[in-house]
Motif scaffolding. Structure first.
Motif, PDB file in Angstrom:
ATOM      1  N   GLN A 298       0.827  -1.211   0.000  1.00  0.00           N
ATOM      2  CA  GLN A 298       0.000   0.000   0.000  1.00  0.00           C
ATOM      3  C   GLN A 298       0.857   1.255   0.000  1.00  0.00           C
ATOM      4  O   GLN A 298       0.616   2.193  -0.784  1.00  0.00           O
ATOM      5  CB  GLN A 298      -0.917  -0.007   1.231  1.00  0.00           C
ATOM      6  CG  GLN A 298      -1.877   1.169   1.290  1.00  0.00           C
ATOM      7  CD  GLN A 298      -2.660   1.189   2.585  1.00  0.00           C
ATOM      8  OE1 GLN A 298      -2.086   1.069   3.662  1.00  0.00           O
ATOM      9  NE2 GLN A 298      -3.977   1.332   2.489  1.00  0.00           N
ATOM     10  N   GLU A 299       1.880   1.294   0.867  1.00  0.00           N
ATOM     11  CA  GLU A 299       2.726   2.486   0.952  1.00  0.00           C
ATOM     12  C   GLU A 299       3.547   2.662  -0.320  1.00  0.00           C
ATOM     13  O   GLU A 299       3.721   3.783  -0.823  1.00  0.00           O
ATOM     14  CB  GLU A 299       3.645   2.383   2.164  1.00  0.00           C
ATOM     15  CG  GLU A 299       4.553   3.587   2.372  1.00  0.00           C
ATOM     16  CD  GLU A 299       3.771   4.853   2.696  1.00  0.00           C
ATOM     17  OE1 GLU A 299       4.308   5.956   2.459  1.00  0.00           O
ATOM     18  OE2 GLU A 299       2.619   4.745   3.180  1.00  0.00           O
ATOM     19  N   ALA A 300       4.061   1.558  -0.882  1.00  0.00           N
ATOM     20  CA  ALA A 300       4.847   1.659  -2.114  1.00  0.00           C
ATOM     21  C   ALA A 300       3.985   2.165  -3.269  1.00  0.00           C
ATOM     22  O   ALA A 300       4.424   3.016  -4.066  1.00  0.00           O
ATOM     23  CB  ALA A 300       5.446   0.296  -2.448  1.00  0.00           C
ATOM     24  N   GLY A 368      14.902   1.192  -4.017  1.00  0.00           N
ATOM     25  CA  GLY A 368      15.770   2.039  -4.813  1.00  0.00           C
ATOM     26  C   GLY A 368      15.572   1.783  -6.293  1.00  0.00           C
ATOM     27  O   GLY A 368      14.836   0.872  -6.697  1.00  0.00           O
ATOM     28  N   PRO A 369      16.216   2.578  -7.129  1.00  0.00           N
ATOM     29  CA  PRO A 369      16.084   2.400  -8.584  1.00  0.00           C
ATOM     30  C   PRO A 369      16.888   1.199  -9.063  1.00  0.00           C
ATOM     31  O   PRO A 369      18.073   1.082  -8.755  1.00  0.00           O
ATOM     32  CB  PRO A 369      16.641   3.713  -9.154  1.00  0.00           C
ATOM     33  CG  PRO A 369      17.553   4.234  -8.081  1.00  0.00           C
ATOM     34  CD  PRO A 369      17.007   3.773  -6.778  1.00  0.00           C
ATOM     35  N   PRO A 370      16.280   0.274  -9.788  1.00  0.00           N
ATOM     36  CA  PRO A 370      17.029  -0.843 -10.364  1.00  0.00           C
ATOM     37  C   PRO A 370      17.865  -0.373 -11.558  1.00  0.00           C
ATOM     38  O   PRO A 370      17.712   0.749 -12.042  1.00  0.00           O
ATOM     39  CB  PRO A 370      15.930  -1.816 -10.799  1.00  0.00           C
ATOM     40  CG  PRO A 370      14.740  -0.963 -11.038  1.00  0.00           C
ATOM     41  CD  PRO A 370      14.844   0.188 -10.079  1.00  0.00           C
ATOM     42  N   PRO A 371      18.768  -1.230 -12.061  1.00  0.00           N
ATOM     43  CA  PRO A 371      19.643  -0.804 -13.177  1.00  0.00           C
ATOM     44  C   PRO A 371      18.885  -0.370 -14.421  1.00  0.00           C
ATOM     45  O   PRO A 371      19.359   0.506 -15.151  1.00  0.00           O
ATOM     46  CB  PRO A 371      20.482  -2.070 -13.444  1.00  0.00           C
ATOM     47  CG  PRO A 371      20.463  -2.826 -12.154  1.00  0.00           C
ATOM     48  CD  PRO A 371      19.118  -2.562 -11.557  1.00  0.00           C
ATOM     49  N   ASP A 372      17.704  -0.980 -14.675  1.00  0.00           N
ATOM     50  CA  ASP A 372      16.998  -0.644 -15.904  1.00  0.00           C
ATOM     51  C   ASP A 372      16.024   0.517 -15.733  1.00  0.00           C
ATOM     52  O   ASP A 372      15.185   0.769 -16.601  1.00  0.00           O
ATOM     53  CB  ASP A 372      16.248  -1.867 -16.437  1.00  0.00           C
ATOM     54  CG  ASP A 372      15.317  -2.470 -15.400  1.00  0.00           C
ATOM     55  OD1 ASP A 372      15.414  -2.068 -14.212  1.00  0.00           O
ATOM     56  OD2 ASP A 372      14.501  -3.340 -15.767  1.00  0.00           O
ATOM     57  N   GLY A 373      16.111   1.235 -14.593  1.00  0.00           N
ATOM     58  CA  GLY A 373      15.302   2.417 -14.396  1.00  0.00           C
ATOM     59  C   GLY A 373      14.042   2.153 -13.604  1.00  0.00           C
ATOM     60  O   GLY A 373      13.682   1.019 -13.299  1.00  0.00           O
ATOM     61  N   GLY A 374      13.374   3.237 -13.245  1.00  0.00           N
ATOM     62  CA  GLY A 374      12.173   3.125 -12.442  1.00  0.00           C
ATOM     63  C   GLY A 374      12.500   3.045 -10.954  1.00  0.00           C
ATOM     64  O   GLY A 374      13.513   3.574 -10.487  1.00  0.00           O
ATOM     65  N   PHE A 375      11.629   2.359 -10.219  1.00  0.00           N
ATOM     66  CA  PHE A 375      11.837   2.238  -8.775  1.00  0.00           C
ATOM     67  C   PHE A 375      11.309   0.875  -8.326  1.00  0.00           C
ATOM     68  O   PHE A 375      10.314   0.362  -8.884  1.00  0.00           O
ATOM     69  CB  PHE A 375      11.107   3.353  -8.019  1.00  0.00           C
ATOM     70  CG  PHE A 375      11.681   3.623  -6.654  1.00  0.00           C
ATOM     71  CD1 PHE A 375      12.793   4.422  -6.501  1.00  0.00           C
ATOM     72  CD2 PHE A 375      11.107   3.053  -5.526  1.00  0.00           C
ATOM     73  CE1 PHE A 375      13.327   4.669  -5.255  1.00  0.00           C
ATOM     74  CE2 PHE A 375      11.635   3.301  -4.265  1.00  0.00           C
ATOM     75  CZ  PHE A 375      12.746   4.110  -4.123  1.00  0.00           C
ATOM     76  N   ARG A 376      11.974   0.300  -7.333  1.00  0.00           N
ATOM     77  CA  ARG A 376      11.628  -1.046  -6.854  1.00  0.00           C
ATOM     78  C   ARG A 376      11.650  -1.078  -5.337  1.00  0.00           C
ATOM     79  O   ARG A 376      12.603  -0.628  -4.707  1.00  0.00           O
ATOM     80  CB  ARG A 376      12.613  -2.071  -7.396  1.00  0.00           C
ATOM     81  CG  ARG A 376      12.431  -3.516  -6.865  1.00  0.00           C
ATOM     82  CD  ARG A 376      13.445  -4.422  -7.543  1.00  0.00           C
ATOM     83  NE  ARG A 376      13.355  -5.794  -7.096  1.00  0.00           N
ATOM     84  CZ  ARG A 376      14.085  -6.330  -6.114  1.00  0.00           C
ATOM     85  NH1 ARG A 376      14.988  -5.556  -5.486  1.00  0.00           N
ATOM     86  NH2 ARG A 376      13.953  -7.602  -5.774  1.00  0.00           N
ATOM     87  N   VAL A 377      10.573  -1.604  -4.768  1.00  0.00           N
ATOM     88  CA  VAL A 377      10.500  -1.866  -3.330  1.00  0.00           C
ATOM     89  C   VAL A 377      10.319  -3.367  -3.149  1.00  0.00           C
ATOM     90  O   VAL A 377       9.392  -3.953  -3.735  1.00  0.00           O
ATOM     91  CB  VAL A 377       9.327  -1.106  -2.669  1.00  0.00           C
ATOM     92  CG1 VAL A 377       9.214  -1.487  -1.193  1.00  0.00           C
ATOM     93  CG2 VAL A 377       9.524   0.396  -2.802  1.00  0.00           C
ATOM     94  N   TYR A 378      11.213  -3.977  -2.375  1.00  0.00           N
ATOM     95  CA  TYR A 378      11.181  -5.429  -2.186  1.00  0.00           C
ATOM     96  C   TYR A 378      11.272  -5.729  -0.691  1.00  0.00           C
ATOM     97  O   TYR A 378      12.149  -5.203   0.012  1.00  0.00           O
ATOM     98  CB  TYR A 378      12.353  -6.080  -2.918  1.00  0.00           C
ATOM     99  CG  TYR A 378      12.451  -7.582  -2.702  1.00  0.00           C
ATOM    100  CD1 TYR A 378      11.692  -8.466  -3.469  1.00  0.00           C
ATOM    101  CD2 TYR A 378      13.311  -8.101  -1.741  1.00  0.00           C
ATOM    102  CE1 TYR A 378      11.787  -9.839  -3.289  1.00  0.00           C
ATOM    103  CE2 TYR A 378      13.408  -9.475  -1.551  1.00  0.00           C
ATOM    104  CZ  TYR A 378      12.644 -10.342  -2.318  1.00  0.00           C
ATOM    105  OH  TYR A 378      12.730 -11.706  -2.114  1.00  0.00           O
TER     106      TYR A 378
END
Length: 387
Positions: A298-300, A368-378
């Motif tokens: 939800q927060e992501a 954080g941003p992955p190598p291929d761009g965008g943003f990732r929360v795991y």
């Protein structure tokens, strides 16, 4: 106050009973002791009077221990100097020495006991009856050293127990304070998640409605309807959360991963398309893990809605034998979202709140941003170790 008065009354009664027991025992047993001590003076009125003084003085041994010891010592020494037989009168002396040792600090108690010992030694050399001389010093000292040592040990033990109780009370208070702080933080996180997500969706829908209202008012009506539904749902969840806080109990049904479809639909009304994928066999999770996983998603997604500037995001839920994972990715402005929402992080919410939720359950979170761009929360949450 009543308890203190009752305790004082009980101790006075106990001291009076002890004095009467020693008095009765002394009056009855002193004559028998004299029959086995040739050369001692016969029991008479003065003997009985001295026994009574020594015994009855113990009635105030707790309130004025030094005065009690002085009276008992004078009575006992006079008794022995006159030549009356060794006997129960020494029991009163023993109790008086013990009372001083247990009621006073070691130094003044030792001084009082030492003075009593010196006075007691007078009969060893100057008694009208048999005077043992130097051979009687050691037995006489035993009547002082033994009760004094016992009294000191009892006093030290009581003080240690009192300190332990104080420390335990302090520890309980500190633990209660920590629990209250943790509960306040938990409530703050819950309110932040509920209100923050709802307001983000409402803000996005309001922007859409304002943009469409002049040109296509019929489509603006859809956004306004979504605003009404989103605000109502957020208020209902907030009301349930605050109601549980007022009752001092945990909420019954808490949000979990089963509510992801409803979250996806709500965000779709705000203009964010969310694709949800499930890897593995879904199963029932511990309530704390289920809630934490849902709140992370939800927060992501709320941060995607606020900051990413994109209309699409992906959510992947992975069920493994001993853990569950959630992943939220988007193709938005990841590189410029350092810290997601600085204001949230400074107040202990946002990314910081997600990380606290996860680590409290023994899991880990990366964002954080992955190598291929965008943003990732795991986030990875252990299932077996969850409380």
């Amino acid at each position: 106050m009543t308890a203190m008065w009752r305790s004082g009354w009980q101790t006075r009664v106990a001291d009076a009973l002890l004095a009467l027991v020693l008095l009765g025992f002394g009056l009855l047993a002193t004559g028998l002791a004299g029959d086995n001590q040739p050369g001692s003076r016969q029991v008479d009125t003065v003997c009985r009077l001295l026994i009574a003084v020594a015994a009855l003085a113990l009635c105030v041994r707790r309130r004025v221990p030094v005065v009690t010891l002085a009276v008992v010592t004078v009575a006992t020494s006079t008794y022995l100097l006159i030549g009356y037989p060794y006997g129960p009168v020494l029991l009163a002396f023993l109790v008086a020495v013990y009372s001083v040792a247990v009621r006073l600090p070691v130094r003044p108690a030792a001084l009082a006991a030492g003075a009593a010992f010196v006075l007691l030694l007078a009969h060893v050399f100057f008694s009208r009856g048999p005077a043992p001389g130097w051979t009687g010093v050691l037995p006489a000292s035993a009547w002082v050293v033994v009760p004094f040592a016992v009294g000191v040990v009892v006093r030290v033990t009581r003080e240690a127990a009192a300190r332990t109780r104080v420390e335990q009370a302090r520890d309980r208070a500190e633990q209660a304070r920590r629990q209250a702080d943790e509960e306040r933080l938990r409530i703050a996180q819950e309110v932040h998640d509920v209100v923050g997500h709802g307001l983000a969706a409402i803000s996005m829908q309001a922007d859409i409605a304002l943009h469409l209202l002049p040109k296509r008012p019929e489509q603006a009506e859809v956004a306004l309807t979504a605003i009404s539904r989103t605000s109502r749902e957020a208020l209902d969840e907030l009301r349930v959360t605050l109601g549980a806080v007022r009752r001092g109990a945990e909420r019954g049904p808490v949000p979990g991963l089963a509510r992801l479809p409803a979250l996806r639909d709500r965000l779709a009304g705000a203009g964010l398309t969310v694709e949800v994928r499930v890897v593995g066999d879904p199963r029932e999770l511990p309530a704390a893990v289920d809630l934490a996983a849902y709140r992370v998603v939800q927060e992501a997604l709320t941060n995607v809605l606020r900051h990413a500037g994109v209309a699409r995001a992906e959510v992947t839920v992975g069920y493994r034998p001993d853990e569950v994972t959630v992943e939220v990715t988007d193709r938005g402005a990841g590189a410029t979202r350092a810290g997601l929402d600085p204001a949230d992080d400074e107040s202990g919410h946002g990314l910081a709140g997600m990380r606290e939720r996860v680590t409290a359950l023994g899991g880990r979170l990366t964002a954080g941003p992955p190598p291929d761009g965008g943003f990732r929360v795991y986030a990875c949450l252990p299932v077996g170790s969850a409380p």
